[in-house]
Design a protein around this motif. Structure first.
Motif, PDB file in Angstrom:
ATOM      1  N   SER A   1       0.844  -1.195   0.000  1.00 56.99           N
ATOM      2  CA  SER A   1       0.000   0.000   0.000  1.00 56.99           C
ATOM      3  C   SER A   1       0.878   1.242   0.000  1.00 56.99           C
ATOM      4  O   SER A   1       2.013   1.234   0.499  1.00 56.99           O
ATOM      5  N   ALA A   2       0.342   2.322  -0.522  1.00 56.05           N
ATOM      6  CA  ALA A   2       1.099   3.584  -0.620  1.00 56.05           C
ATOM      7  C   ALA A   2       0.358   4.681   0.123  1.00 56.05           C
ATOM      8  O   ALA A   2      -0.806   4.522   0.514  1.00 56.05           O
ATOM      9  N   ALA A   3       1.044   5.795   0.292  1.00 54.60           N
ATOM     10  CA  ALA A   3       0.454   6.936   0.999  1.00 54.60           C
ATOM     11  C   ALA A   3      -0.642   7.566   0.159  1.00 54.60           C
ATOM     12  O   ALA A   3      -0.686   7.399  -1.066  1.00 54.60           O
TER      13      ALA A   3
ATOM     14  N   THR B   1      -2.821  10.514  -1.677  1.00 55.50           N
ATOM     15  CA  THR B   1      -2.486  11.685  -2.489  1.00 55.50           C
ATOM     16  C   THR B   1      -2.702  12.931  -1.634  1.00 55.50           C
ATOM     17  O   THR B   1      -3.609  12.982  -0.797  1.00 55.50           O
ATOM     18  N   ALA B   2      -1.867  13.902  -1.816  1.00 57.38           N
ATOM     19  CA  ALA B   2      -1.971  15.146  -1.034  1.00 57.38           C
ATOM     20  C   ALA B   2      -3.389  15.698  -1.130  1.00 57.38           C
ATOM     21  O   ALA B   2      -3.955  15.810  -2.207  1.00 57.38           O
ATOM     22  N   GLY B   3      -3.955  15.947   0.029  1.00 59.39           N
ATOM     23  CA  GLY B   3      -5.291  16.518   0.091  1.00 59.39           C
ATOM     24  C   GLY B   3      -6.382  15.469   0.060  1.00 59.39           C
ATOM     25  O   GLY B   3      -7.569  15.811   0.168  1.00 59.39           O
ATOM     26  N   GLN B   4      -6.031  14.206  -0.083  1.00 62.87           N
ATOM     27  CA  GLN B   4      -7.036  13.137  -0.130  1.00 62.87           C
ATOM     28  C   GLN B   4      -7.066  12.370   1.181  1.00 62.87           C
ATOM     29  O   GLN B   4      -6.064  12.295   1.902  1.00 62.87           O
ATOM     30  N   SER B   5      -8.241  11.824   1.474  1.00 64.53           N
ATOM     31  CA  SER B   5      -8.400  11.071   2.725  1.00 64.53           C
ATOM     32  C   SER B   5      -7.717   9.708   2.589  1.00 64.53           C
ATOM     33  O   SER B   5      -7.631   9.118   1.506  1.00 64.53           O
ATOM     34  N   ARG B   6      -7.257   9.267   3.697  1.00 60.07           N
ATOM     35  CA  ARG B   6      -6.633   7.940   3.734  1.00 60.07           C
ATOM     36  C   ARG B   6      -7.740   6.880   3.651  1.00 60.07           C
ATOM     37  O   ARG B   6      -8.736   6.933   4.384  1.00 60.07           O
ATOM     38  N   ILE B   7      -7.545   5.898   2.734  1.00 60.01           N
ATOM     39  CA  ILE B   7      -8.497   4.772   2.622  1.00 60.01           C
ATOM     40  C   ILE B   7      -7.928   3.634   3.445  1.00 60.01           C
ATOM     41  O   ILE B   7      -6.846   3.107   3.164  1.00 60.01           O
ATOM     42  N   SER B   8      -8.637   3.262   4.443  1.00 64.09           N
ATOM     43  CA  SER B   8      -8.124   2.211   5.323  1.00 64.09           C
ATOM     44  C   SER B   8      -8.113   0.864   4.611  1.00 64.09           C
ATOM     45  O   SER B   8      -8.871   0.636   3.665  1.00 64.09           O
ATOM     46  N   ALA B   9      -7.252   0.005   5.103  1.00 62.29           N
ATOM     47  CA  ALA B   9      -7.192  -1.358   4.535  1.00 62.29           C
ATOM     48  C   ALA B   9      -8.530  -2.053   4.684  1.00 62.29           C
ATOM     49  O   ALA B   9      -8.986  -2.788   3.797  1.00 62.29           O
ATOM     50  N   SER B  10      -9.205  -1.785   5.803  1.00 62.87           N
ATOM     51  CA  SER B  10     -10.489  -2.441   6.046  1.00 62.87           C
ATOM     52  C   SER B  10     -11.519  -2.009   5.021  1.00 62.87           C
ATOM     53  O   SER B  10     -12.240  -2.830   4.442  1.00 62.87           O
ATOM     54  N   ASP B  11     -11.613  -0.668   4.769  1.00 64.35           N
ATOM     55  CA  ASP B  11     -12.572  -0.168   3.795  1.00 64.35           C
ATOM     56  C   ASP B  11     -12.239  -0.673   2.384  1.00 64.35           C
ATOM     57  O   ASP B  11     -13.139  -1.018   1.592  1.00 64.35           O
ATOM     58  N   ALA B  12     -10.948  -0.680   2.089  1.00 68.60           N
ATOM     59  CA  ALA B  12     -10.537  -1.145   0.756  1.00 68.60           C
ATOM     60  C   ALA B  12     -10.926  -2.605   0.548  1.00 68.60           C
ATOM     61  O   ALA B  12     -11.456  -3.000  -0.505  1.00 68.60           O
ATOM     62  N   LYS B  13     -10.676  -3.436   1.554  1.00 70.48           N
ATOM     63  CA  LYS B  13     -10.982  -4.865   1.436  1.00 70.48           C
ATOM     64  C   LYS B  13     -12.492  -5.083   1.298  1.00 70.48           C
ATOM     65  O   LYS B  13     -12.946  -5.900   0.480  1.00 70.48           O
ATOM     66  N   LYS B  14     -13.280  -4.342   2.122  1.00 63.20           N
ATOM     67  CA  LYS B  14     -14.720  -4.507   2.052  1.00 63.20           C
ATOM     68  C   LYS B  14     -15.249  -4.174   0.653  1.00 63.20           C
ATOM     69  O   LYS B  14     -16.084  -4.883   0.091  1.00 63.20           O
ATOM     70  N   TYR B  15     -14.756  -3.031   0.127  1.00 68.08           N
ATOM     71  CA  TYR B  15     -15.212  -2.628  -1.197  1.00 68.08           C
ATOM     72  C   TYR B  15     -14.825  -3.667  -2.255  1.00 68.08           C
ATOM     73  O   TYR B  15     -15.649  -4.086  -3.079  1.00 68.08           O
TER      74      TYR B  15
ATOM     75  N   GLU C   1      -8.463   7.121  -6.238  1.00 63.90           N
ATOM     76  CA  GLU C   1      -7.558   7.186  -5.077  1.00 63.90           C
ATOM     77  C   GLU C   1      -7.232   5.775  -4.576  1.00 63.90           C
ATOM     78  O   GLU C   1      -6.122   5.528  -4.103  1.00 63.90           O
ATOM     79  N   LEU C   2      -8.228   4.857  -4.705  1.00 63.15           N
ATOM     80  CA  LEU C   2      -7.974   3.478  -4.279  1.00 63.15           C
ATOM     81  C   LEU C   2      -6.842   2.870  -5.106  1.00 63.15           C
ATOM     82  O   LEU C   2      -5.987   2.152  -4.574  1.00 63.15           O
ATOM     83  N   ARG C   3      -6.791   3.208  -6.379  1.00 64.86           N
ATOM     84  CA  ARG C   3      -5.724   2.691  -7.222  1.00 64.86           C
ATOM     85  C   ARG C   3      -4.379   3.228  -6.784  1.00 64.86           C
ATOM     86  O   ARG C   3      -3.386   2.485  -6.793  1.00 64.86           O
ATOM     87  N   ILE C   4      -4.359   4.511  -6.361  1.00 72.47           N
ATOM     88  CA  ILE C   4      -3.080   5.102  -5.936  1.00 72.47           C
ATOM     89  C   ILE C   4      -2.615   4.477  -4.629  1.00 72.47           C
ATOM     90  O   ILE C   4      -1.442   4.116  -4.463  1.00 72.47           O
ATOM     91  N   GLN C   5      -3.527   4.350  -3.691  1.00 71.90           N
ATOM     92  CA  GLN C   5      -3.112   3.897  -2.358  1.00 71.90           C
ATOM     93  C   GLN C   5      -2.944   2.379  -2.274  1.00 71.90           C
ATOM     94  O   GLN C   5      -2.037   1.879  -1.600  1.00 71.90           O
ATOM     95  N   HIS C   6      -3.824   1.622  -2.960  1.00 73.11           N
ATOM     96  CA  HIS C   6      -3.776   0.151  -2.801  1.00 73.11           C
ATOM     97  C   HIS C   6      -3.728  -0.600  -4.135  1.00 73.11           C
ATOM     98  O   HIS C   6      -3.970  -1.812  -4.175  1.00 73.11           O
ATOM     99  N   GLY C   7      -3.385   0.098  -5.230  1.00 75.25           N
ATOM    100  CA  GLY C   7      -3.397  -0.518  -6.554  1.00 75.25           C
ATOM    101  C   GLY C   7      -2.365  -1.631  -6.740  1.00 75.25           C
ATOM    102  O   GLY C   7      -2.493  -2.445  -7.663  1.00 75.25           O
TER     103      GLY C   7
END
Length: 834
Positions: free
Chosen positions: A656-658, A660-674, A699-705
């Motif tokens: 997982s990555a940080a 994007t500036a100004g964007q909310s952090r997507i938690s691993a839990s939310d990402a997995k559920k989706y 943003e999901l692609r950036i953080q957990h792609g």
């Protein structure tokens, strides 16, 4: 001198006829002769109108005048006979009468009848007349019954043969017609022999003596009769039929003739093969052989004779198993007559089936003969089916050309069938398959090769599945399939794929149904009693071929016209050479793997592989193992994995990555559920921090792609299935969501070494085996290497040698996932091509 004093003129000479009359009345013989020469042609007819003149002429000229009646006056025998009688009464008539008989070819009956009332005509005269006529060769009409009767009653009574015919040197015709004469001559061999020897028509006596066979038998064994018999066969056609009809006499004649002349004698008599063989059968085998092989008797004549029971008995009596090679030399393998004789005539078949003769025949036919097609029906009729099949296996082209139409049908329905057919015979049958012109023909081929049933007539065939138990109730299960009549080419395509498989493998299928890929299933409670009413359990349309392990039925998908589908939407890909090949068929064609299969070809092999995989292989010196169990163990396939285990393999924090500036952090839990919701086909929950799903996905692609789960879901949504990993590299173990929505895993070794097998091979362990099976038998490609002590190549080597008995009916292991309810259990039985 005055006219009155001149002497009177001489009277004119009388006409020639008047002068002749005057000479006959008063002149001497010289005057008569001179006047006779002066007659003109116009005077000659006058002789028959004035018989007294003729009598006077005869008296003056005596015997010399008899000839003058015939020339120049042209008296016939009867018209001249009367003047002779009147000119020479009594005994004086004897010599002139004999002269007249000699000068005229007249019947003795007319001669003697005219003379019988004349004084001086007595027995001695009659005998002398007959003798003279015989010497002159004018006695042919002595057979006249009137004459013979007159001789008996007027002069000789019953002694006439002795007194009259003793003077006769040749009396063949009367002998044949007169019983008294025949008895008299036949009473003394020396007398008859002398009579025969003195004549020039000796051969005629053979026919004459047929009424006196005992005499003929005695005479012909003496010296000098062989030429007489041979002459008879060429010179007396009127008596040939009588001799041919008398088998006993003909046999005795042939004995006298001997081997060298007997067959020639029969040929001269125009005997048929059957007549001649009957005559020779007790005489000489060598003579039979010579006679039958005469140029007169061609192959057609010999063939016709062979259908006669008497002729067959003669041949087998003298020649046993060699009668064709020794006797009927014109009946060769290439002749048009021999095949039907082989079929219809037992001695012919017996000869051809005896030891070296059989080998010679089979060698000659295998050449093959120019008339090979004529041999097929006889060979089938004589139960030589294996010979045809083995010959086809060794040299297919001419036999394929010969075994057509009804001959093909007859061969396919004849033994050997299914379990009794050898592998060499199988090769011959497979080579003939393309001669099948109808679906019925193709079913005959199928039944000859395999024990399976093929539903090719359409309709709704149904089959029982094993009973199922749920909550203590036992249910009877029935599957019903939507069948479609295939085209002949589609059926042949299936058989062509089966031809690449060992027969024992094809036999693991119970039934093949050409259908639309759909089925209905029914259930009925049967225990505990009372039994229930059958109910519809469900209707499914898989839209593809499938194997139903519950009923052991394979359904091969065809379109509404019965054509095996060559492609299906989304399932065909272009190969390097531009050919279309099923994505799920294995690999595209390469140098190492050159076979590109159509969708239907792949289905036929793949679904057969499922039927094989469901059986336990009992290979020598190896523990029992089914193909499905082999794939299960080799891959370490495990069903029933938990979601947490799946996520543990598909999610790693380091990937997982940080934000994007100004964007909310997507938690691993939310990402997995989706992502899991999307994987299950549901709408995923979007965190409230994001205005919409596109923004969230970006943003999901950036953080957990980079997470395996993200790539897996993306691949799944793109490819439409959950077993392909084109953009994700699995971890140490490969996890996937299976077709039932639960999770499975297998060793990464399998993923890394699937060779050219399709992604579909990784959808389930049974599909893994079916795809290995397709690759090995339909594409002859290399298989993956060994894993967990299992070598697929070694297993398939054993599998290729398996017999029907080696592939028992023991079912393969089922997945480890729990099975709840009848519906879920039934779904486990199905292995569709999806």
């Amino acid at each position: 001198m005055p006219p009155s004093q001149q002497p009177p003129a001489a009277p004119p000479p009388p006409p020639p006829w008047e002068a002749f009359k005057t000479a006959c009345a008063s002149g001497d013989a010289a005057a008569v002769q001179q006047a006779l020469t002066a007659l003109t042609a116009a005077d000659h007819p006058k002789g028959k109108t004035e018989p007294a003149v003729m009598q006077q002429m005869l008296q003056k000229l005596a015997g010399a005048g008899v000839a003058k009646l015939k020339a120049p006056f042209a008296f016939d025998f009867d018209s001249g006979f009367d003047p002779i009688l009147k000119a020479f009464p009594g005994a004086a008539m004897k010599d002139p009468l004999l002269e007249w008989m000699t000068a005229n070819a007249q019947t003795p009956a007319a001669t003697l009848a005219a003379a019988k009332n004349v004084a001086g005509i007595d027995k001695s005269f009659v005998v002398e007349v007959i003798a003279k006529l015989d010497e002159a060769g004018q006695l042919a009409a002595a057979q006249d019954a009137v004459l013979r009767n007159w001789l008996r009653t007027t002069y000789f009574a019953t002694e006439y043969p002795t007194e009259v015919f003793a003077k006769v040197k040749s009396w063949v015709a009367p002998f044949k017609a007169d019983a008294e004469l025949a008895t008299w001559l036949a009473s003394d061999d020396a007398k008859l022999n002398a009579c025969i020897a003195a004549t020039t028509n000796k051969a005629e006596w053979v026919g004459a003596l047929m009424a006196k066979q005992d005499v003929l038998r005695r005479l012909m064994v003496g010296a000098g009769w062989k030429p007489i018999l041979i002459e008879f066969s060429t010179a007396c056609p009127g008596d040939h039929a009588a001799l041919k009809a008398d088998a006993a006499l003909l046999k005795d004649v042939l004995v006298v003739l001997g081997d060298a002349d007997a067959s020639v004698f029969l040929k001269n008599l125009a005997c048929t093969i059957i007549e001649g063989a009957k005559a020779l059968k007790d005489v000489s085998a060598a003579a039979i052989k010579t006679f039958i092989n005469d140029a007169t008797f061609d192959a057609a004549a010999q063939a016709a004779a062979c259908r006669d029971a008497d002729f067959q008995a003669i041949l087998t009596q003298h020649f046993q198993g060699e009668f064709i090679s020794d006797v009927l030399q014109k009946l060769i393998v290439g002749s048009a007559e021999l095949p039907l004789l082989y079929k219809d005539v037992q001695p012919i078949f017996d000869w051809m089936s005896a030891g070296p003769n059989k080998a010679k025949l089979e060698t000659a036919i295998k050449v093959p003969t120019p008339n090979l097609a004529d041999w097929i029906a006889p060979l089938i009729a004589r139960v030589q089916h294996s010979f045809i099949l083995l010959s086809t296996a060794a040299n297919a082209a001419p036999w394929v050309a010969a075994v057509t139409g009804q001959k093909f049908t007859d061969l396919m329905t004849a033994p050997p069938q299914a379990g009794a057919i050898t592998e060499d015979e199988v090769r011959g049958t497979k080579a003939l398959t393309n001669n099948a012109a109808t679906l019925a023909d193709l079913q005959l081929v199928t039944r000859k090769l395999y024990t399976i049933d093929v539903q090719s007539a359409g309709g709704n065939p149904s089959y029982r599945a094993p009973n199922s138990t749920q909550n203590g109730d036992e249910f009877e299960i029935r599957y019903q399939y939507k069948a479609i009549a295939p085209t002949v080419d589609t059926y042949k395509t299936m058989l062509a794929q089966f031809a690449q498989l060992p027969r024992s493998h094809v036999n693991t299928q119970r039934v093949v149904v050409f259908g639309d890929g759909s089925y209905d299933w029914f259930y009925k409670k049967i225990n505990p009693l009372p039994a229930g009413v059958e109910q519809l359990g469900g209707q499914e349309n898989l839209g593809s071929a499938f194997f139903d392990s519950g009923t052991n039925v394979v359904v091969l998908r065809v379109d509404a016209a019965g054509v095996g589908t060559s492609n299906a939407p989304g399932d065909m890909v272009a190969s390097a050479s531009g050919q279309q090949t099923p994505r799920i068929a294995g690999a595209s064609p390469t140098v190492a793997n050159p076979v590109a299969l159509t969708y239907f070809q792949n289905n036929a092999t793949h679904e057969a592989g499922h039927a094989v995989g469901a059986r336990t292989l009992n290979a020598p010196n190896r523990p029992p193992l089914s193909g499905d169990q082999m794939a299960l163990t080799w891959s370490n396939w495990q069903d029933g994995r938990s979601e947490s285990e799946f996520l543990g393999a598909m999610w790693t924090s380091s990937q997982s990555a940080a934000a994007t500036a100004g964007q909310s952090r997507i938690s691993a839990s939310d990402a997995k559920k989706y992502l899991m919701a999307r994987l299950r086909g549901n709408a995923g929950a979007v965190p409230s921090a994001f205005p919409n799903e596109p923004a969230f996905l970006a943003e999901l692609r950036i953080q957990h792609g980079q997470q395996r789960l993200f790539k897996y879901v993306e691949d799944t949504l793109t490819a439409g299935n959950k077993y392909t990993f084109p953009n994700v590299q699995p971890g140490s173990n490969v996890y996937l969501m299976n077709g039932q929505g639960s999770f499975s895993s297998y060793d990464k070794f399998v993923f890394d070494n699937k060779q050219n097998m399709s992604w579909y091979a990784l959808s389930a362990y049974k599909e893994m085996f079916a795809e290995m099976y397709t690759r090995h038998f339909a594409q002859r490609g290399a298989l993956p290497g060994a894993n967990r002590g299992i070598d697929p190549s070694s297993f398939f080597t054993d599998l290729e040698q398996a017999t029907d008995a080696d592939l028992s009916a023991a079912p393969a292991p089922q997945p480890t996932a729990n099975k709840v309810g009848i519906r879920d259990q039934l779904k486990r039985w199905l292995r569709p091509w999806t």
